[in-house]
Write a protein that holds these residues in place. Structure first.
Motif, short mmCIF file in Angstrom:
data_model
loop_
_atom_site.label_atom_id
_atom_site.label_comp_id
_atom_site.label_asym_id
_atom_site.label_seq_id
_atom_site.Cartn_x
_atom_site.Cartn_y
_atom_site.Cartn_z
N SER A 213 0.97 -1.14 0.09
CA SER A 213 0.07 0.01 0.12
C SER A 213 0.85 1.31 0.15
O SER A 213 1.68 1.52 1.13
CB SER A 213 -0.96 0.08 1.26
OG SER A 213 -1.93 1.34 1.30
N ARG A 214 0.78 2.06 -0.59
CA ARG A 214 1.71 3.19 -1.19
C ARG A 214 1.14 4.19 -0.17
O ARG A 214 1.71 5.24 0.27
CB ARG A 214 1.59 3.75 -2.37
CG ARG A 214 1.96 2.95 -3.52
CD ARG A 214 2.03 3.65 -4.93
NE ARG A 214 2.90 4.97 -5.04
CZ ARG A 214 2.51 5.98 -4.72
NH1 ARG A 214 1.47 6.38 -5.07
NH2 ARG A 214 3.48 7.13 -4.79
N ALA A 249 -7.92 3.67 -6.02
CA ALA A 249 -8.24 2.40 -6.48
C ALA A 249 -7.51 1.16 -5.98
O ALA A 249 -6.12 1.61 -5.31
CB ALA A 249 -8.39 2.08 -7.99
N LEU A 250 -7.74 0.00 -5.79
CA LEU A 250 -6.80 -1.12 -5.39
C LEU A 250 -6.93 -2.12 -6.40
O LEU A 250 -7.73 -2.43 -7.26
CB LEU A 250 -7.15 -1.47 -4.04
CG LEU A 250 -8.45 -2.21 -3.67
CD1 LEU A 250 -8.41 -3.69 -3.81
CD2 LEU A 250 -9.00 -1.99 -2.31
N LEU A 251 -6.08 -3.09 -6.25
CA LEU A 251 -6.04 -4.30 -7.36
C LEU A 251 -5.39 -5.31 -6.62
O LEU A 251 -4.21 -5.32 -5.88
CB LEU A 251 -5.06 -3.80 -8.46
CG LEU A 251 -4.77 -4.75 -9.70
CD1 LEU A 251 -4.84 -4.02 -11.06
CD2 LEU A 251 -3.51 -5.59 -9.54
N VAL A 252 -6.10 -6.42 -6.90
CA VAL A 252 -5.48 -7.86 -6.39
C VAL A 252 -5.18 -8.73 -7.32
O VAL A 252 -6.18 -8.85 -8.42
CB VAL A 252 -6.76 -8.42 -5.16
CG1 VAL A 252 -6.41 -9.81 -4.94
CG2 VAL A 252 -6.95 -7.53 -4.22
N GLU A 267 -3.45 2.40 -4.89
CA GLU A 267 -3.03 3.77 -5.44
C GLU A 267 -3.97 4.84 -5.07
O GLU A 267 -5.08 4.84 -5.38
CB GLU A 267 -2.80 3.51 -7.08
CG GLU A 267 -2.49 4.84 -7.71
CD GLU A 267 -0.89 5.07 -7.40
OE1 GLU A 267 -0.65 6.40 -7.10
OE2 GLU A 267 -0.12 4.35 -7.32
N PRO A 268 -3.50 5.57 -4.34
CA PRO A 268 -4.37 6.98 -3.97
C PRO A 268 -4.58 7.84 -5.16
O PRO A 268 -3.72 7.92 -6.07
CB PRO A 268 -3.76 7.61 -2.86
CG PRO A 268 -1.94 7.43 -3.08
CD PRO A 268 -2.18 5.77 -3.69
N TYR A 307 -4.56 7.87 -12.24
CA TYR A 307 -4.24 9.46 -12.85
C TYR A 307 -5.09 9.90 -14.14
O TYR A 307 -5.31 10.95 -14.26
CB TYR A 307 -2.73 9.63 -12.95
CG TYR A 307 -1.98 9.80 -11.73
CD1 TYR A 307 -1.61 10.94 -11.74
CD2 TYR A 307 -1.89 8.99 -10.78
CE1 TYR A 307 -0.94 11.30 -10.56
CE2 TYR A 307 -1.32 9.25 -9.48
CZ TYR A 307 -0.66 10.40 -9.23
OH TYR A 307 -0.23 10.75 -8.04
N ALA A 308 -5.44 8.70 -14.96
CA ALA A 308 -6.08 8.95 -16.26
C ALA A 308 -7.48 9.44 -15.58
O ALA A 308 -8.10 10.18 -16.14
CB ALA A 308 -6.14 8.00 -16.93
#
Length: 339
Positions: A213-214, A249-252, A267-268, A307-308
């Motif tokens: 987690s950033r 968003a998050l990704l697993v 990613e915040p 970011y997009a």
């Protein structure tokens, strides 16, 4: 030089009718909107196709529009973005799909009249042409603004042809466990993720065996989203992305090494001035798909997509507000230099 394989997007095309309102009216109330009605090309399928094309993908759109001015405008908008429309059929009976969008401060409410979108898959000849294109595609991207039976049929066809399936399970619908297991990349918001997990019939496990987690979002929101994504991943979906609006968003996905647990990435979202959230999720779908297909790492692809979509919400309109590849890269570079 080998020609770039095309991404096939099968989904809805709608003409968005947009009005700004101070709040949503209550039943029986007439409310004055601000300014004039705006017409903007949209539809989840078409939005995602345009997003991918602007971000560097080679894209073919498959869908249906009516034999009417809206249908012609929707085709022109896709073509102007560089999307191939050879698989967009003209329906002689149904009108083009329409979305009624009410912009309320930093959010929106949407009602969709499916029109010709509701007939996609009923024309056997058109469906056969879509299947032929699917077999040659680098991936097929689907959403749920078209008949669920058509989505199910195309997922099975893609599986048989060994073509990766990207499913944006929106608007939320009940999907069979077997269908989910055939999806390579599932993209949902937290509400859609909860609906899918509930339909699976077992509570989510909040324990991640591997996590990166950033920056923490609101703890309860992020923890719950991770638990939902993990449950869907454990069910057989290779990669699950959950969008969290202003929280990012998050990704697993699968771990990097054999035998390791799933990898969780967060990613915040960068802070931006919100103008219109319409199609932000579609922009995320397009960006994540393009980034993963071109070989970016999951962390890079997630950052690119966040970011997009953040850049999209600073602009009015669905397709009209979607950013280009150069704009997203400049946004990323500018944010990194300030970090």
């Amino acid at each position: 030089m080998e020609e770039q394989k095309r991404i096939l997007v099968v989904g809805s095309l709608n003409m968005d009718q947009v009005v700004q309102v101070p709040r949503l009216p209550v039943l029986g109330e007439t409310l004055l909107g601000a300014g004039s009605l705006k017409l903007v090309p949209g539809g989840k399928g078409a939005n995602q196709a345009v997003a991918m094309a602007r971000l560097g993908g080679a894209v073919t759109m498959a869908g249906r529009v009516g034999h009417d001015p809206f249908g012609q405008q929707l085709l022109v908008a896709l073509q102007a973005a560089g999307v191939s429309t050879e698989l967009v059929a003209i329906d002689e009976e149904e009108a083009s799909g329409t979305a009624f969008i009410f912009l309320v401060e930093q959010d929106n409410a949407i009602i969709v009249a499916a029109g010709a979108n509701g007939c996609l898959g009923r024309d056997a000849e058109h469906l056969t042409r879509i299947e032929e294109a699917l077999a040659q595609a680098s991936a097929v991207v689907l959403q749920l603004e078209i008949p669920l039976a058509t989505v199910e049929h195309l997922i099975k066809a893609a599986r048989a042809a060994a073509v990766p399936v990207v499913l944006n399970a929106a608007p939320a619908q009940l999907l069979s466990p077997d269908l989910l297991r055939q999806v390579e990349l599932l993209i949902v918001n937290e509400h859609e993720a909860q609906a899918l997990v509930t339909a699976l019939g077992t509570p989510p496990d909040s324990t991640m065996t591997s996590a990166e987690s950033r920056e923490p979002a609101a703890k309860d929101v992020l923890t719950q989203a991770r638990a939902l994504a993990l449950r869907l991943h454990e069910h057989g979906v290779a990669t699950v992305a959950v969008t969290l609006g202003a929280a990012g968003a998050l990704l697993v996905t699968r771990g990097d090494q054999p035998g390791t647990g799933p990898l969780s990435l967060y990613e915040p979202a960068p802070r931006v001035q919100v103008t219109d959230t319409t199609a932000a999720g579609d922009c995320f779908v397009g960006a994540l798909t393009v980034a993963l297909l071109e070989g970016q790492s999951p962390a890079q692809a997630l950052r690119f997509a966040v970011y997009a979509s953040a850049l999209k919400v600073t602009r009015f309109g669905a397709q009209s507000g979607l950013p280009s590849r150069a704009e997203v890269m400049a946004f990323l570079a500018g944010d990194s230099s300030q970090a």
